[in-house]
Design an enzyme around this catalytic site. Sequence first.
Site, short mmCIF file in Angstrom:
data_model
loop_
_atom_site.label_atom_id
_atom_site.label_comp_id
_atom_site.label_asym_id
_atom_site.label_seq_id
_atom_site.Cartn_x
_atom_site.Cartn_y
_atom_site.Cartn_z
CE LYS A 203 -58.93 -33.98 48.38
NZ LYS A 203 -59.26 -32.57 47.88
CD GLU A 278 -44.31 -32.67 42.42
OE1 GLU A 278 -44.09 -31.45 42.54
OE2 GLU A 278 -45.15 -33.15 41.66
CB CYS A 312 -44.40 -27.95 41.49
SG CYS A 312 -44.25 -29.41 40.43
CD GLU A 412 -44.60 -23.59 44.66
OE1 GLU A 412 -44.27 -24.29 43.69
OE2 GLU A 412 -45.09 -24.06 45.70
#
Length: 508
Positions: A203, A278, A312, A412
Amino acid sequence: YKQHSVPDYRPFLKSTPAYPMHDIQYPPQLATLNTMFIDGGPVAAQSGAQIDVRDPATNQVIGSLPRASASDVNHAVQCAGQAMNGAWRNLDPTARAHILHEIARRIRKQATLFTQIETIDVGKPLSQAERDVGRAADYFDYYAGMVDKLQGETIPLGRNKFSFTVLDPVGVTAHIVPWNYPISTVCRDLAPSLACGNTAVVKPAEDTSLSTLLLARITLEAGLPAGVMNVVTGLGEEAGDALARHPGVGHVAFTGSVNTGRHVMRAAADSLAGITLELGGKSPVTVLRDADLDLAVNGIVRGIFFNAGQICTAGSRLVVDESIHSELLEKVIARATTLTIDHGLKDPEMGPLVSQTQRQRVAGFVDRARAAGMEILTGGQPAEVPGLEDGAFYQPTVVDQVPRDAEIAQEEVFGPVLTVHTVSDPDEAVAAANDTRFGLVAGIYTRDIGLAMQFARDIRAGQVFINGYLQAGDTVPFGGFKESGSGRTKGLEALRNYCEVKAITTVF
């Protein structure tokens, strides 16, 4: 292995936008990527629902894709389950390895097309997308070399017993892919899964599905049996959720935000599927007073402005000794203010953010930091690109005088925004570097190898870089501590996610 013919696809583009100022040319093959890919062929959503596809550099709708529902996901998982029990499971390891090598070869053969599509879809500069495509091919070659080396071991139990282990595939694996590195991330997780003999349902992110759909066609042409790789497109809260909680899935690999990762973990718990997460990062780049500043600047600038900071592992927090604070920031700002910004197909140093929504999110963090009294040394505004006024561009930004507990230092941002934190000694530097709930990556620049190794020992992060930020290869295990996730991708460690250990004992 017998190769399968690839069926025709319906037109993708609603129209071809013209931007004469920038002479943007979309590859004609883009017109074929408008459906899901299930059981070896193109499939529309059962509901007929669609989602728009936009070029983030222009904000123009350039096509649409199916918006999958739970019923579409169920169909894909069922097809993957059937393929699991078919020819793929019984294929000799050398034949399976040959197919993976062939996928790598075909990715490289069509590298130009993959690169253009990744650039158009994500917005990243052409040369950065080219690097991602090369990494994608490398993953398949690397794990193809592992296929015939997945072996068990014998266990001594005495003279009249013989015990040994074998590695079985876990079954159908689910791969929920992020929007920032779609082609390299899907190959990073898909290649080891297929090497272990599993089948897969992918996906991709709703904003960046195109390169994954092209990859599905490539795998079929390379000889992968129908149903071994399936792609469903749609929204995370619909298709992604249905995939994570499907009882027919044996392992879920997810890359994305912490909050979504928690949801995926809870969903996968219903069927006790294995899971690799992750998640986010707020990675520190620490520069001690004895560091080579030019070397450090290279790592800092690349670490936060590569892919417009949408990484990331972005080095989004600069932890710097107070004695070199001004000198280092002068060098960083000099580099940041000269970065070229344009449509990714023009191969600038920075392209747009992935969407207007993401640009608004990044701007919100910076605006709130400014209002709280933090100093914006450079940037801090949307970037204006002539002819692309509707694009999701944002200036390279450096924010100084940032308290360690500030929102912009703890959350973040996922954009080209660097926060600066000043320290007085190496112990304070370690404390500052560890002072978030994340622990994905960390870097340090110093000529003192003893201090560097102490930093590596004390930092809570899955990867640590000394005098070369983000310089590890794709064969190095990757994953995070704390809220940055669980499990490891890349390298040999990734194979553990996709195998079950079966112990067999004979008494005679």
